[in-house]
Motif scaffolding. Structure first.
Motif, mmCIF file in Angstrom:
data_model
loop_
_atom_site.group_PDB
_atom_site.id
_atom_site.type_symbol
_atom_site.label_atom_id
_atom_site.label_comp_id
_atom_site.label_asym_id
_atom_site.label_seq_id
_atom_site.Cartn_x
_atom_site.Cartn_y
_atom_site.Cartn_z
ATOM 1 N N ILE A 66 17.192 15.526 66.097
ATOM 2 C CA ILE A 66 17.202 16.853 66.737
ATOM 3 C C ILE A 66 15.816 17.476 66.681
ATOM 4 C CG2 ILE A 66 18.063 19.218 66.509
ATOM 5 C CD1 ILE A 66 20.738 18.036 65.607
ATOM 6 N N THR A 67 15.190 17.406 65.516
ATOM 7 C CA THR A 67 13.840 17.960 65.359
ATOM 8 C C THR A 67 12.878 17.361 66.377
ATOM 9 O OG1 THR A 67 14.121 18.392 62.989
ATOM 10 C CG2 THR A 67 11.864 18.153 63.787
ATOM 11 N N HIS A 68 12.901 16.046 66.536
ATOM 12 C CA HIS A 68 11.986 15.379 67.462
ATOM 13 C C HIS A 68 12.367 15.615 68.922
ATOM 14 C CE1 HIS A 68 9.343 13.064 64.767
ATOM 15 N NE2 HIS A 68 10.371 13.106 63.932
ATOM 16 N N LEU A 115 -1.417 21.698 60.856
ATOM 17 C CA LEU A 115 -0.793 23.019 60.953
ATOM 18 C C LEU A 115 0.591 22.929 61.580
ATOM 19 C CD1 LEU A 115 -1.130 26.067 60.540
ATOM 20 C CD2 LEU A 115 -2.196 26.178 62.811
ATOM 21 N N PHE A 116 0.720 22.199 62.678
ATOM 22 C CA PHE A 116 2.015 22.055 63.349
ATOM 23 C C PHE A 116 3.053 21.467 62.398
ATOM 24 C CE2 PHE A 116 -0.170 22.952 67.210
ATOM 25 C CZ PHE A 116 0.766 23.128 68.236
ATOM 26 N N THR A 117 2.667 20.429 61.648
ATOM 27 C CA THR A 117 3.611 19.756 60.759
ATOM 28 C C THR A 117 3.983 20.621 59.562
ATOM 29 O OG1 THR A 117 2.593 17.655 61.395
ATOM 30 C CG2 THR A 117 4.061 17.629 59.495
ATOM 31 N N SER A 118 3.019 21.318 58.997
ATOM 32 C CA SER A 118 3.307 22.197 57.858
ATOM 33 C C SER A 118 4.301 23.280 58.245
ATOM 34 C CB SER A 118 2.003 22.824 57.348
ATOM 35 O OG SER A 118 1.157 21.854 56.789
ATOM 36 N N ILE A 119 4.141 23.836 59.430
ATOM 37 C CA ILE A 119 5.068 24.868 59.897
ATOM 38 C C ILE A 119 6.451 24.274 60.161
ATOM 39 C CG2 ILE A 119 5.581 26.454 61.799
ATOM 40 C CD1 ILE A 119 2.524 26.870 62.044
ATOM 41 N N THR A 120 6.487 23.130 60.820
ATOM 42 C CA THR A 120 7.771 22.495 61.143
ATOM 43 C C THR A 120 8.568 22.167 59.883
ATOM 44 O OG1 THR A 120 6.879 21.519 63.187
ATOM 45 C CG2 THR A 120 8.847 20.505 62.255
ATOM 46 N N LEU A 121 7.949 21.475 58.945
ATOM 47 C CA LEU A 121 8.668 21.043 57.740
ATOM 48 C C LEU A 121 8.830 22.171 56.732
ATOM 49 C CD1 LEU A 121 7.042 17.525 57.204
ATOM 50 C CD2 LEU A 121 9.201 18.082 58.339
ATOM 51 N N GLY A 122 7.882 23.090 56.701
ATOM 52 C CA GLY A 122 7.974 24.194 55.755
ATOM 53 C C GLY A 122 8.990 25.237 56.144
ATOM 54 N N MET A 123 9.433 25.209 57.413
ATOM 55 C CA MET A 123 10.346 26.249 57.882
ATOM 56 C C MET A 123 11.689 25.688 58.335
ATOM 57 S SD MET A 123 7.772 29.061 59.561
ATOM 58 C CE MET A 123 8.904 30.406 59.142
ATOM 59 N N GLY A 124 12.126 24.622 57.677
ATOM 60 C CA GLY A 124 13.514 24.229 57.782
ATOM 61 C C GLY A 124 13.859 23.045 58.651
ATOM 62 N N PHE A 125 12.894 22.478 59.380
ATOM 63 C CA PHE A 125 13.204 21.309 60.192
ATOM 64 C C PHE A 125 13.115 20.049 59.337
ATOM 65 C CE2 PHE A 125 11.958 24.595 63.157
ATOM 66 C CZ PHE A 125 12.877 24.447 64.193
ATOM 67 N N LYS A 126 13.681 18.961 59.849
ATOM 68 C CA LYS A 126 13.795 17.739 59.048
ATOM 69 C C LYS A 126 12.943 16.610 59.611
ATOM 70 C CE LYS A 126 16.629 19.714 56.277
ATOM 71 N NZ LYS A 126 16.201 20.054 54.907
ATOM 72 N N GLY A 127 12.610 15.692 58.738
ATOM 73 C CA GLY A 127 11.779 14.551 59.095
ATOM 74 C C GLY A 127 10.840 14.243 57.947
ATOM 75 N N GLY A 128 10.042 13.230 58.109
ATOM 76 C CA GLY A 128 9.105 12.857 57.062
ATOM 77 C C GLY A 128 7.750 13.485 57.253
ATOM 78 N N GLU A 129 6.905 13.264 56.266
ATOM 79 C CA GLU A 129 5.533 13.762 56.318
ATOM 80 C C GLU A 129 4.515 12.661 56.602
ATOM 81 O OE1 GLU A 129 7.780 16.073 53.042
ATOM 82 O OE2 GLU A 129 7.508 13.988 53.648
ATOM 83 N N VAL A 130 4.899 11.408 56.386
ATOM 84 C CA VAL A 130 3.915 10.341 56.344
ATOM 85 C C VAL A 130 3.293 10.036 57.695
ATOM 86 C CG1 VAL A 130 3.565 7.897 55.836
ATOM 87 C CG2 VAL A 130 4.856 9.315 54.251
ATOM 88 N N THR A 131 4.089 9.911 58.754
ATOM 89 C CA THR A 131 3.497 9.631 60.067
ATOM 90 C C THR A 131 2.548 10.750 60.505
ATOM 91 O OG1 THR A 131 5.448 8.323 60.679
ATOM 92 C CG2 THR A 131 3.966 8.973 62.447
ATOM 93 N N PRO A 132 2.893 12.033 60.330
ATOM 94 C CA PRO A 132 1.883 13.069 60.596
ATOM 95 C C PRO A 132 0.640 12.922 59.719
ATOM 96 C CG PRO A 132 4.059 14.057 60.582
ATOM 97 C CD PRO A 132 4.223 12.627 60.120
ATOM 98 N N LEU A 133 0.809 12.469 58.476
ATOM 99 C CA LEU A 133 -0.356 12.222 57.626
ATOM 100 C C LEU A 133 -1.221 11.097 58.194
ATOM 101 C CD1 LEU A 133 1.284 12.506 54.087
ATOM 102 C CD2 LEU A 133 -0.468 14.021 55.015
ATOM 103 N N PHE A 134 -0.579 10.085 58.772
ATOM 104 C CA PHE A 134 -1.340 9.037 59.457
ATOM 105 C C PHE A 134 -2.182 9.644 60.583
ATOM 106 C CE2 PHE A 134 2.188 5.670 58.522
ATOM 107 C CZ PHE A 134 1.756 5.582 57.213
ATOM 108 N N PHE A 135 -1.561 10.526 61.356
ATOM 109 C CA PHE A 135 -2.263 11.194 62.462
ATOM 110 C C PHE A 135 -3.444 11.998 61.923
ATOM 111 C CE2 PHE A 135 -1.701 13.088 66.850
ATOM 112 C CZ PHE A 135 -2.784 13.965 66.790
#
Length: 446
Positions: free
Chosen positions: A109-111, A323-343
């Protein structure tokens, strides 16, 4: 007597391995199949969003749906990866079986609606959930359930990225900063390898990355690529990668902590987060920072794959993805952090390569693994990931960049339940076994 003792020891080792082979293979089959389904769904959701830009406007509504999914049926599933780590360190609350379907659904859903998130967290939670359920069904001892949970982590991680050796070492290394216990080494390796095979059997293929092999300058390290000036530049880049890791972890946890502190109606948190992502998308003028970021809907856009090429990332694309990922995951959406870290790492490496005069594909690859190493405190696993993804010729630079990023990320990380066993500096004061959350005096949990 000595020969008899040795024979007896080998017999017990063989029996131990047979036991864990019988336990791990069905676990890896189920986890690998679920990860394959998840990756297929994620690919379909991403392609559908690329063709229907208006879905981004529904991101706040999707956030509300995710919030109530977990509120009504999640129980303690909200703890995610940290719940699994806590259960490994201090068995008690258990990891619910419902975590697997909930996290798959909520991540898709998040994606689908444009949240910036990854996939590793979902795969690890699937592995941990299935492992915990199997442990309860088979009435395993707490010690065996602990190993099953670690094998579940390895299976999920190895399967989702196609890096089975990294998956095994990651499951051992991620639990505590500075210390690895090898009691689950072979179960983790078997689970990670077989789960990866299962994903491939289902016809799911992983993205391939390439670093152009260059001539090895003559040196005393004739078996490795070694250039002293390049090595010094890699150290400088490694410091930047570590600081980026620290920034990402601190910002993500800070956003989550502050939003829970100041927004009393919890369902409003993802609404505000979704609206912020929409506003940022139009402010920067591109949708490249939505979703996984492995590829872009625009062939020449900002993405992980393009970051390995000249002009494949803008000077601040790493910051925008962060910034986009911190807001997405920090404010209740689901998913991992690692692929954004790759980016983030690949894009930052692209930018630094221009400034330092280093081959872009090499420094993008180093950023890819080093920012991940700093954010998860797993430099050994990430060094091996470099070998599995890019080949072994540049392993010296993989190790230097990952170890440097590990130290300069400080005592932070994306997993707040990660324990600290050995500090990163000799005079650093901490209590052995403290979590990152306790060390930094935060009340929030990831």
């Amino acid at each position: 007597m000595n020969k008899q003792f040795k024979f007896s020891e080998q017999f017990h080792i063989t029996r131990h391995l047979l036991k864990w082979t019988l336990l791990v293979m069905p676990l890896a089959l189920i986890v690998g199949s679920l990860v394959a389904l998840f990756l297929w769904l994620l690919d379909k959701a991403t392609l559908f969003r690329w063709h229907h830009d208006w879905l981004l406007w529904l991101l706040p509504v999707a956030g509300i749906a995710i919030h109530f999914l977990y509120k009504l049926w999640g129980k303690n599933s909200e703890g995610g990866n940290n719940l699994i780590m806590d259960e490994i360190h201090e068995p008690g609350g258990g990891v619910p079986w419902r975590m697997a379907p909930l996290v798959i659904l909520s991540t898709v859903i998040t994606h689908l609606f444009g949240g910036s998130a990854g996939r590793e967290g979902t795969a690890v939670q699937v592995g941990g959930s299935i492992a915990a359920g199997a442990g309860k069904l088979l009435k395993l001892s707490p010690a065996d359930i602990r190993i099953m949970l670690m094998a579940g982590i390895a299976a999920g991680f190895g399967a989702v990225f196609g890096t089975p050796i990294t998956g095994a070492i990651f499951a051992l290394e991620v639990l505590a900063i500075g210390r690895i216990k090898y009691d689950a080494l072979l179960p983790c390796l078997m689970a990670s390898l077989f789960a990866d095979i299962v994903v491939g059997t289902w016809g799911i293929h992983h993205t391939h990355y390439h670093i152009l092999l260059r001539e090895i300058p003559p040196s005393i390290l004739s078996f490795l690529h070694f250039d002293l000036l390049l090595l010094l530049k890699v150290i400088i880049a490694g410091i930047a990668f570590g600081l980026a890791s620290n920034f990402f972890a601190t910002l993500t946890h800070g956003i989550k902590h502050q939003s829970n502190k100041w927004i009393k109606q919890k369902w409003l948190i993802p609404v505000i987060g979704g609206c912020t992502v929409i506003a940022l998308t139009y402010a920067v003028g591109t949708s490249d920072y939505l979703g996984l970021g492995v590829n872009s809907s625009n062939p020449g856009g900002n993405s992980i794959v393009n970051a390995f090429n000249i002009g494949g990332a803008t000077s601040f694309s790493w910051f925008w993805k962060l910034l986009f990922t911190s807001i997405t995951l920090g404010m209740g959406f689901k998913g991992g952090e690692v692929t954004p870290l790759f980016f983030i790492g690949a894009a930052l490496g692209n930018t630094l390569a221009v400034l330092l005069g280093v081959p872009i594909d090499l420094l993008a690859g180093l950023g890819f693994i080093a920012v991940f190493a700093g954010a998860t405190n797993t430099p050994l696993a990430c060094t091996l990931m470099g070998v599995e993804l890019f080949g072994g010729e540049y392993i010296l630079y993989y190790a230097v960049s990952c170890f440097t990023a590990y130290y300069f990320s400080g005592h932070t990380g994306i997993y707040t339940s990660q324990r600290i066993a050995v500090g990163k500096q000799p005079d650093y004061k901490f209590q052995e076994g403290q979590t990152i959350t306790q060390l930094n005096n935060h009340e929030y949990k990831n």
